[in-house]
Design a protein around this motif. Structure first.
Motif, mmCIF file in Angstrom:
data_model
loop_
_atom_site.group_PDB
_atom_site.id
_atom_site.type_symbol
_atom_site.label_atom_id
_atom_site.label_comp_id
_atom_site.label_asym_id
_atom_site.label_seq_id
_atom_site.Cartn_x
_atom_site.Cartn_y
_atom_site.Cartn_z
ATOM 1 N N GLY A 310 0.805 -1.213 0.000
ATOM 2 C CA GLY A 310 0.000 0.000 0.000
ATOM 3 C C GLY A 310 0.841 1.268 0.000
ATOM 4 O O GLY A 310 0.479 2.263 -0.647
ATOM 5 N N VAL A 311 1.959 1.266 0.727
ATOM 6 C CA VAL A 311 2.838 2.447 0.753
ATOM 7 C C VAL A 311 3.442 2.666 -0.628
ATOM 8 O O VAL A 311 3.510 3.805 -1.121
ATOM 9 C CB VAL A 311 3.935 2.288 1.817
ATOM 10 C CG1 VAL A 311 4.981 3.387 1.676
ATOM 11 C CG2 VAL A 311 3.322 2.328 3.212
ATOM 12 N N ALA A 312 3.897 1.591 -1.272
ATOM 13 C CA ALA A 312 4.442 1.726 -2.630
ATOM 14 C C ALA A 312 3.376 2.253 -3.579
ATOM 15 O O ALA A 312 3.647 3.103 -4.441
ATOM 16 C CB ALA A 312 4.977 0.375 -3.110
ATOM 17 N N ASP A 313 2.150 1.770 -3.402
ATOM 18 C CA ASP A 313 1.024 2.238 -4.208
ATOM 19 C C ASP A 313 0.771 3.728 -3.966
ATOM 20 O O ASP A 313 0.569 4.514 -4.901
ATOM 21 C CB ASP A 313 -0.217 1.415 -3.843
ATOM 22 C CG ASP A 313 -1.421 1.739 -4.700
ATOM 23 O OD1 ASP A 313 -1.242 2.139 -5.863
ATOM 24 O OD2 ASP A 313 -2.554 1.601 -4.209
ATOM 25 N N LEU A 314 0.808 4.134 -2.694
ATOM 26 C CA LEU A 314 0.605 5.535 -2.333
ATOM 27 C C LEU A 314 1.668 6.426 -2.962
ATOM 28 O O LEU A 314 1.352 7.483 -3.544
ATOM 29 C CB LEU A 314 0.630 5.681 -0.808
ATOM 30 C CG LEU A 314 0.674 7.110 -0.246
ATOM 31 C CD1 LEU A 314 -0.633 7.832 -0.522
ATOM 32 C CD2 LEU A 314 0.968 7.088 1.249
#
Length: 467
Positions: A310-314
């Motif tokens: 999710g952080v990479a996506d963000l």
């Protein structure tokens, strides 16, 4: 260099770990252990039951150079700096949002009548035994004298059902600045399964659900719009990113988050994913963040995997959009941070497309992943019945002197994954794939049987807590 800032040349032989990697594994392992150590599990103490027992500024203070040495044991020479000195939880925000996260299992049955104190049904007793055997949590801690360690209490109006609420599931911490540039690592730390509702959710929601990309967020805390969890989940096509429904629900379901100064929930209704998002942006503004590292044990390893994704996506979604804001507000973080994952005894989390997306297409991985696994632990072998069978076959094949499954990036494992992906995609109209889970990343295989006396007595293969 920040604690999680380098991953080149990882040596995956547990007997000859290089000094830096050994330090990282121990550091993130201690941060993960702090979620268990600080969780209130005494139902007779309602002010802390299910919550974090310590204030944020004290949560890591016990992780000194003496931890986890037994009383009276000699301290290593030269003395090691304690994790509690290297990491700290940031002060709560001006609006009261705590760096401690709550999550709420949303899909427990919740219909059983309350159990009389100290009396368990045959089904509950069997469930407790299975829980204890798999997780390594002692049965005496599971059933105790309160009829089972349930987080949700009976509804006083009816004497049945549950009053659902969140529980302490993790926290965000920041390392001490390193070097002239003041580089810091931000750690997202997640707890494993303790309460029965979490255990039930792990099993009851064993199917893939479509991952909803991060939409970014608008100005203001309560406008941090995003997936709110719930039951409106869709099965993914094999070409779409799919994750375990129970883990996804726990990460995305909104629940009141704790506010300063107490551990109880406040008025801020956010999912753990949204709370992470809010905190990351604020830390990017205040610190020169060069790496974001997610870590956790067991269920916490699953949540750590999802949160790293999710952080990479963000960052992929929002980093360019924040360019003007970074300049106008003079953010301390100007370069896009690296994202890393250190998971301990984690189950499988996502489908083939999840793993491929997490790896990325460039020369360096989108998320640098290390999975610490103890030989003989069954949790990393689930979920996924079909994939489990394929994995058993692959594990028996030696590649370059080691088992192929030791490295999920090996050519043989990749080949099996591509074969499964091709078949599931071709048959998706007839049979939607709900159980095609695959691991991602490199594996650090431990064998605690080779080090008797290191793991706490009764801990089993899954619980990696040392003496």
């Amino acid at each position: 260099m920040a604690a999680g800032g380098t991953h080149a040349g990882w040596n995956l032989d547990a007997r000859t770990l290089n000094e830096e990697l050994a330090r990282l594994v121990l550091t993130y392992g201690e941060l993960a252990q702090a979620t268990y150590d600080n969780l209130g599990i005494d139902r007779s103490q309602p002010a802390t039951f299910g919550y974090c027992r310590e204030q944020p500024h004290e949560l890591l203070s016990y992780l000194t150079s003496q931890y986890p040495l037994a009383p009276g044991a000699p301290e290593p020479q030269p003395p090691l700096e304690g994790t509690g000195r290297r990491y700290r939880l940031p002060a709560p925000c001006a609006d009261g949002l705590s760096p401690i996260f709550h999550a709420r299992p949303g899909k427990s049955s919740g219909t059983d009548p309350p159990v009389a104190a100290g009396k368990l049904s045959v089904v509950e007793a069997a469930q407790d035994k299975l829980f204890a055997t798999v997780t390594g949590v002692l049965v005496t801690l599971v059933d105790g004298s309160n009829g089972g360690r349930r987080l949700f209490g009976p509804d006083p109006a009816t004497g049945r059902g549950v009053q659902e609420r969140g529980a302490f599931i993790g926290y965000i911490a920041v390392s001490e600045p390193q070097g002239d540039a003041g580089e810091v690592d931000v750690a997202l730390v997640w707890r494993g399964t303790i309460f029965k509702e979490e255990w039930e959710s792990n099993f009851a929601e064993d199917k893939l659900t479509k991952w909803e990309p991060d939409p970014g967020f608008k100005a203001g805390l309560l406008e941090a719009a995003g997936p709110g969890g719930g039951d409106n989940h869709k099965a993914p096509h094999p070409s779409e990113v799919g994750v375990h429904d129970g883990f996804d629900d726990l990460y995305n379901r909104r629940t009141p988050q704790p506010v300063h100064p107490g551990p109880q929930a406040g008025p801020l209704l956010l999912s753990p994913r949204e709370a992470c998002r809010v905190w990351l942006k604020r830390l990017f503004q205040a610190h020169n963040v060069t790496s974001v590292t997610s870590t956790g044990h067991s269920l916490g390893g699953g949540l750590a995997t999802i949160s790293a994704f999710g952080v990479a996506d963000l960052l992929d979604t929002c980093w360019d959009d924040w360019a003007q804001e970074r300049q106008d507000q003079r953010w301390q973080t100007q370069a896009k941070p690296k994202v890393s994952l250190f998971s301990f005894a984690s189950p499988r989390v996502g489908n083939y497309t999840f793993g491929q997306t997490m790896r990325g297409t460039g020369p360096t991985p989108r998320v640098a992943v290390m999975r610490v696994v103890n030989k003989g632990d069954v949790v990393p072998l689930v979920p996924g019945i079909v994939v489990q069978g394929l994995s058993r076959l692959v594990e028996a094949v030696p590649v370059a002197g080691k088992r192929a499954a030791i490295d999920s990036n090996s050519w043989l494992v990749q080949g099996c994954q591509k074969l499964y992906y091709g078949v599931s995609r071709a048959t998706s109209l007839l049979y939607p794939d709900k159980h095609g889970y695959f691991h991602v990343g490199q594996v650090l295989l431990l064998d605690t049987a080779d080090a008797p006396g290191v793991i706490k007595p009764g801990a089993g293969k899954h619980n990696l807590e040392v003496r």
